[in-house]
Structures are given as structure tokens and as C-alpha cells.
Design an enzyme around this catalytic site. Structure first.
Site, PDB file in Angstrom:
ATOM      1  CB  ALA A   1      10.495  59.237 -28.445  1.00 55.06           C
TER       2      ALA A   1
ATOM      3  CB  SER B   1      16.780  50.142 -29.272  1.00 55.30           C
ATOM      4  OG  SER B   1      17.713  50.667 -30.202  1.00 55.30           O
TER       5      SER B   1
ATOM      6  CG  ASN C   1      11.825  40.411 -30.393  1.00 56.63           C
ATOM      7  OD1 ASN C   1      12.943  40.941 -30.407  1.00 56.63           O
ATOM      8  ND2 ASN C   1      11.252  39.948 -31.509  1.00 56.63           N
TER       9      ASN C   1
ATOM     10  CE1 TYR D   1      13.014  50.957 -33.016  1.00 56.99           C
ATOM     11  CE2 TYR D   1      15.169  51.858 -32.462  1.00 56.99           C
ATOM     12  CZ  TYR D   1      14.317  50.770 -32.592  1.00 56.99           C
ATOM     13  OH  TYR D   1      14.763  49.515 -32.294  1.00 56.99           O
TER      14      TYR D   1
END
Length: 254
Positions: free
Chosen positions: A158, A143, A91, A156
Site C-alpha cells: 500500500a 517496488s 530511496n 508495504y
């Protein structure tokens, strides 16, 4: 509670707050022993104490998932106290807002170290025992930016796309050993990272509410429910998947 994680040892990175904490709480409520890893020592201590107060079997280690020696030490300590991990929830992560023409190599590396390399280092550490015991599950928190993104979020998107790719690849590699690997891709979830995003892009706060088909921002508990399902035997025939937990945002065309 379904007690679907009884006899499981669940390790959660970035467990001190937000989605990580919600996953730890849900896993403990479902009967698991839970190992917590985070770099935020104070918040980790509070989360650990509050979980123990519920009667949960919990252990915690302050550790940096981007450092392979720290990962080995953290997993070793948690395994000594709780037993070998049967579930890993990757996480821990960080946001990034950068211009591709101005971002430094050090800034790039700092994003990929946390959002991608750290997940691999953790997986590398726990997989041998899972493979030996022919039982295990990894859930990577990716995400919505792994498939849909917005301007200003480089790199982010990528890194999270890479995490989903790693999920698919690992699922193929360890599937023959009865180890499953899945990803969960949250959309807008009420966490410190989302608040950081809204602070950086103030106009996005109202816009986010307007574009969600369900008309609300998600909660860490919404994500934790899906994560713990994928970690459990209830999802025994699910691997290599990327589950969207985004309130329907990903199905909009505009």
C-alpha cells in the site's frame, strides 16, 4: 563513464548501504556532487569516506526523513556545502510484514512515515529551488509490490503504491517548471532488506531464483544505472513514469 551528471547536485536518502549507496556511487562516477542522508551513522560515515577516497565531491548528514525539522536541517546543510539540489533520489524505505487485523496504528504509521511521508517531506524541501531554476529531477524508489505483491507484505504494498501515485501527481504539478518526477520499481535486489525478507520467508529464496526470466537476483548497481539515467538530461522527455527493474518478473502470468 558518460559523465551525464556533471554539474548536478544529487541528494540520496538511505544512502549508507544497498541501493542508496549504489546510486550515490554511480552518481559520483557520472560527475555529480553527491549528498548522502541516512539514520545509520556508522555505515554512513564509512560510505562517505570510501566515496571521498575516489575523489568524489561528497557531503553527508545523519538525518531522519520522517521528521520535517530534521529534513529541513539536513537539506540546508547539504545545500550549504554542495549547492542547491538538482536531483533527489528518495530511496530510504523499510519493509513491513503484518496482519491487517492485528497491526497497530503505530506500526502502520511507522511504515508510511518512511516509505511515503518521508519522500514527500524531502520533495517539499528541494522543489522550490528546482522550480525557481527550472531544472530538476526526482526519482522515487518504489517496488514491484506497487503493482504485484505477495501474501504477508501488508502494508508495504500500500505504501509503495502510494509512492507511485505521488510520483504521477507531482510529475503533473511540476512538469510546467521543467522538473521531472519518475519512479523506479525494483524487484528482487540483493540488499539487506531482501535478506530480511528471505529470513522471514525462507521458502522464497529458491522460489525467487526459479521465477525470474533472467535467472538471477538483481544487484543494487542494476538499479543505480536506471536511476541515474532517469536523473540525467538523457531522460529529458521522461516524467510520470514507473520503470520496472525486476529481471522480467513482472511480466510472468504465474
Amino acid at each position: 563513464m558518460t559523465e551525464r551528471l556533471i554539474d548536478e547536485v544529487v541528494l540520496v536518502t538511505g544512502a549508507a548501504r544497498g541501493i542508496g549507496r549504489a546510486v550515490a556511487e554511480k552518481a559520483a562516477a557520472e560527475g555529480a556532487a553527491v549528498g548522502l542522508i541516512d539514520v545509520l551513522a556508522g555505515e554512513l560515515a564509512r560510505t562517505t569516506a570510501e566515496l571521498r577516497a575516489t575523489g568524489a565531491r561528497v557531503a553527508a548528514v545523519v538525518g531522519d526523513i520522517t521528521d520535517e525539522n530534521a529534513v529541513a536541517k539536513a537539506v540546508g546543510e547539504l545545500s550549504s556545502e554542495l549547492g542547491p539540489a538538482t536531483v533527489l533520489v528518495n530511496n530510504a524505505g523499510k519493509n513491513a510484514y503484518a496482519d491487517a487485523t492485528r497491526m497497530t496504528v503505530a506500526e502502520w504509521d511507522s511504515v508510511f512515515d518512511v516509505d511515503l511521508k518521508g519522500a514527500w517531506l524531502m520533495a517539499r524541501q528541494v522543489l522550490p529551488s528546482m522550480i525557481e531554476n527550472r531544472h530538476g529531477a526526482i526519482v522515487n524508489i518504489a517496488s514491484i509490490h506497487s503493482s504485484l505483491t505477495t501474501a504477508g507484505m501488508f502494508p508495504y504494498a500500500a505504501a509503495k503504491s502510494g509512492l507511485v501515485g505521488m510520483t504521477r501527481s507531482l510529475a503533473l504539478d511540476v512538469g510546467p517548471h521543467n522538473v521531472r518526477v519518475n519512479a523506479v520499481s525494483p524487484g528482487y535486489i540483493a540488499t539487506d532488506l531482501l535478506e530480511e525478507f528471505f529470513t522471514t520467508f525462507p521458502a522464497e529464496r529458491e522460489h525467487a531464483l526459479d521465477v525470474h526470466p533472467l535467472g538471477r537476483i538483481g544487484t543494487p548497481a542494476d538499479v543505480a544505472e536506471v536511476v541515474c539515467f532517469l536523473a540525467s538530461r538523457a531522460a529529458a522527455f521522461v516524467t510520470g513514469a514507473n520503470w520496472a527493474v525486476d529481471g522480467g518478473l513482472g511480466v510472468r502470468s504465474a
